[in-house]
Design an enzyme around this catalytic site. Structure first.
Site, short mmCIF file in Angstrom:
data_model
loop_
_atom_site.label_atom_id
_atom_site.label_comp_id
_atom_site.label_asym_id
_atom_site.label_seq_id
_atom_site.Cartn_x
_atom_site.Cartn_y
_atom_site.Cartn_z
N ASP A 107 -25.84 -0.87 -2.41
CA ASP A 107 -27.15 -0.20 -2.40
C ASP A 107 -27.03 1.29 -2.08
O ASP A 107 -27.72 2.12 -2.67
CB ASP A 107 -28.08 -0.86 -1.37
CG ASP A 107 -28.62 -2.20 -1.86
OD1 ASP A 107 -28.43 -2.54 -3.04
OD2 ASP A 107 -29.24 -2.92 -1.03
N ALA A 121 -11.76 -3.74 2.27
CA ALA A 121 -12.27 -5.11 2.10
C ALA A 121 -13.78 -5.15 1.89
O ALA A 121 -14.31 -6.14 1.35
CB ALA A 121 -11.89 -5.95 3.32
N HIS A 179 -15.46 -6.26 -1.43
CA HIS A 179 -15.63 -7.63 -1.90
C HIS A 179 -16.92 -8.30 -1.42
O HIS A 179 -17.24 -9.38 -1.88
CB HIS A 179 -14.40 -8.46 -1.50
CG HIS A 179 -13.11 -7.74 -1.80
ND1 HIS A 179 -12.78 -7.31 -3.07
CD2 HIS A 179 -12.08 -7.32 -1.00
CE1 HIS A 179 -11.61 -6.68 -3.04
NE2 HIS A 179 -11.17 -6.66 -1.79
N SER A 229 -3.87 -0.79 -4.33
CA SER A 229 -3.32 -1.98 -4.99
C SER A 229 -4.23 -2.34 -6.17
O SER A 229 -5.26 -1.69 -6.39
CB SER A 229 -3.27 -3.14 -3.99
OG SER A 229 -4.58 -3.54 -3.64
N ASN A 252 -12.80 4.31 -1.69
CA ASN A 252 -11.98 3.13 -1.54
C ASN A 252 -12.61 2.34 -0.40
O ASN A 252 -12.37 2.64 0.77
CB ASN A 252 -10.53 3.49 -1.20
CG ASN A 252 -9.69 2.23 -1.04
OD1 ASN A 252 -10.20 1.11 -1.06
ND2 ASN A 252 -8.38 2.41 -0.90
N GLU A 302 -14.89 4.00 -7.93
CA GLU A 302 -14.27 3.02 -7.02
C GLU A 302 -12.75 3.13 -7.19
O GLU A 302 -12.27 3.19 -8.32
CB GLU A 302 -14.73 1.61 -7.40
CG GLU A 302 -14.02 0.51 -6.63
CD GLU A 302 -14.36 -0.89 -7.17
OE1 GLU A 302 -15.22 -1.02 -8.07
OE2 GLU A 302 -13.74 -1.85 -6.68
N TYR A 320 0.80 -1.23 0.00
CA TYR A 320 0.00 0.00 0.00
C TYR A 320 0.83 1.28 0.00
O TYR A 320 0.27 2.38 -0.08
CB TYR A 320 -0.96 -0.01 1.21
CG TYR A 320 -1.94 -1.15 1.15
CD1 TYR A 320 -2.87 -1.24 0.12
CD2 TYR A 320 -1.93 -2.16 2.12
CE1 TYR A 320 -3.78 -2.30 0.05
CE2 TYR A 320 -2.84 -3.22 2.07
CZ TYR A 320 -3.76 -3.29 1.03
OH TYR A 320 -4.65 -4.33 0.96
N ARG A 358 -10.26 -11.14 -3.58
CA ARG A 358 -10.26 -9.71 -3.95
C ARG A 358 -10.67 -9.48 -5.40
O ARG A 358 -10.77 -8.34 -5.86
CB ARG A 358 -8.86 -9.11 -3.73
CG ARG A 358 -8.41 -9.13 -2.29
CD ARG A 358 -7.08 -8.42 -2.11
NE ARG A 358 -6.40 -8.89 -0.94
CZ ARG A 358 -6.61 -8.44 0.30
NH1 ARG A 358 -7.46 -7.46 0.51
NH2 ARG A 358 -5.95 -8.95 1.32
N ARG A 402 -4.31 -9.94 -7.05
CA ARG A 402 -4.02 -10.45 -5.70
C ARG A 402 -4.85 -11.71 -5.41
O ARG A 402 -5.22 -12.42 -6.32
CB ARG A 402 -4.26 -9.32 -4.68
CG ARG A 402 -3.35 -8.10 -4.93
CD ARG A 402 -3.60 -7.00 -3.94
NE ARG A 402 -3.31 -7.42 -2.58
CZ ARG A 402 -3.73 -6.77 -1.48
NH1 ARG A 402 -4.44 -5.66 -1.62
NH2 ARG A 402 -3.44 -7.22 -0.29
#
Ligand code: DQA
Length: 180
Positions: free
Chosen positions: A118, A108, A111, A133, A105, A129, A53, A142, A138
């Protein structure tokens, strides 16, 4: 000259306070307000897996984004939360608060969060979005983004630079769509 006349006419016919971006008396245009959201664990940038990162902290990224936005006729309001519900709340309030677009961003949550999916859709605002990375390069989990389908674009893999690139892309498309 012709543009000025059209604007003056538009201003005369618009109801008071109808357009937050109406040209001011000096002819300047109000800047686009962009909401910039970062999700879980991104408060640890700089310390968290720097080989993936990078070394910049989120505060540094936000400061650079503020300058970049000012150079391009925009203003950013940057926020981070580890809580899905808080992000959902901010997305829900964004349009009423006068934001023209969103950068997110989701960390996690990208995913698996249908609640974010929504909320982005329901915001009615163009949303980009972004990821430091490249999630597609990866681990398997992800490779799925449940928010991609409700975003206008995705920027990933440029480290901290993804934030700036996403901002420039969003501001350019807002300018195009508002005829600026
Ligand atoms: C991330 C990628 C996600 O897979 C991860 O869970 C993050 C950060 C990125 O910016 O690269 O927290 O969104």
């Amino acid at each position: 000259m012709a543009t000025k006349r059209v604007n003056q006419q538009a201003a005369r016919h618009a109801p008071a306070g109808a357009s937050k971006r109406r040209r001011s008396l000096e002819g300047a245009t109000e800047s686009f307000r962009i909401l910039v959201l970062s999700g879980p664990n991104l408060q640890r940038l700089g310390k968290r897996e720097p080989e993936i990162y990078g070394e910049q902290t989120l505060a540094q990224i936000h400061a650079e984004l503020e300058s970049l936005a000012a150079e391009h006729g925009a203003r950013v309001d940057c926020r981070q939360s580890n809580y899905e519900g808080e992000l959902v709340g901010w997305l829900g309030d964004a349009a009423d608060a006068g934001f023209a677009g969103i950068l997110i961003n989701p960390g996690a949550l990208t995913h698996y969060s249908y609640a974010l999916h929504d909320a982005i859709k329901a915001s009615g605002l163009p949303c980009v979005e972004l990821h430091l990375s490249n999630p597609d390069a990866r681990e398997e989990f992800r490779h799925t983004s449940v928010v991609a389908a409700v975003c206008v674009a995705r920027v990933a893999g440029f480290g901290a630079g993804s934030y700036g690139l996403a901002l420039l892309g969003l501001v350019e498309s807002l300018k195009r769509s508002k005829g600026r």
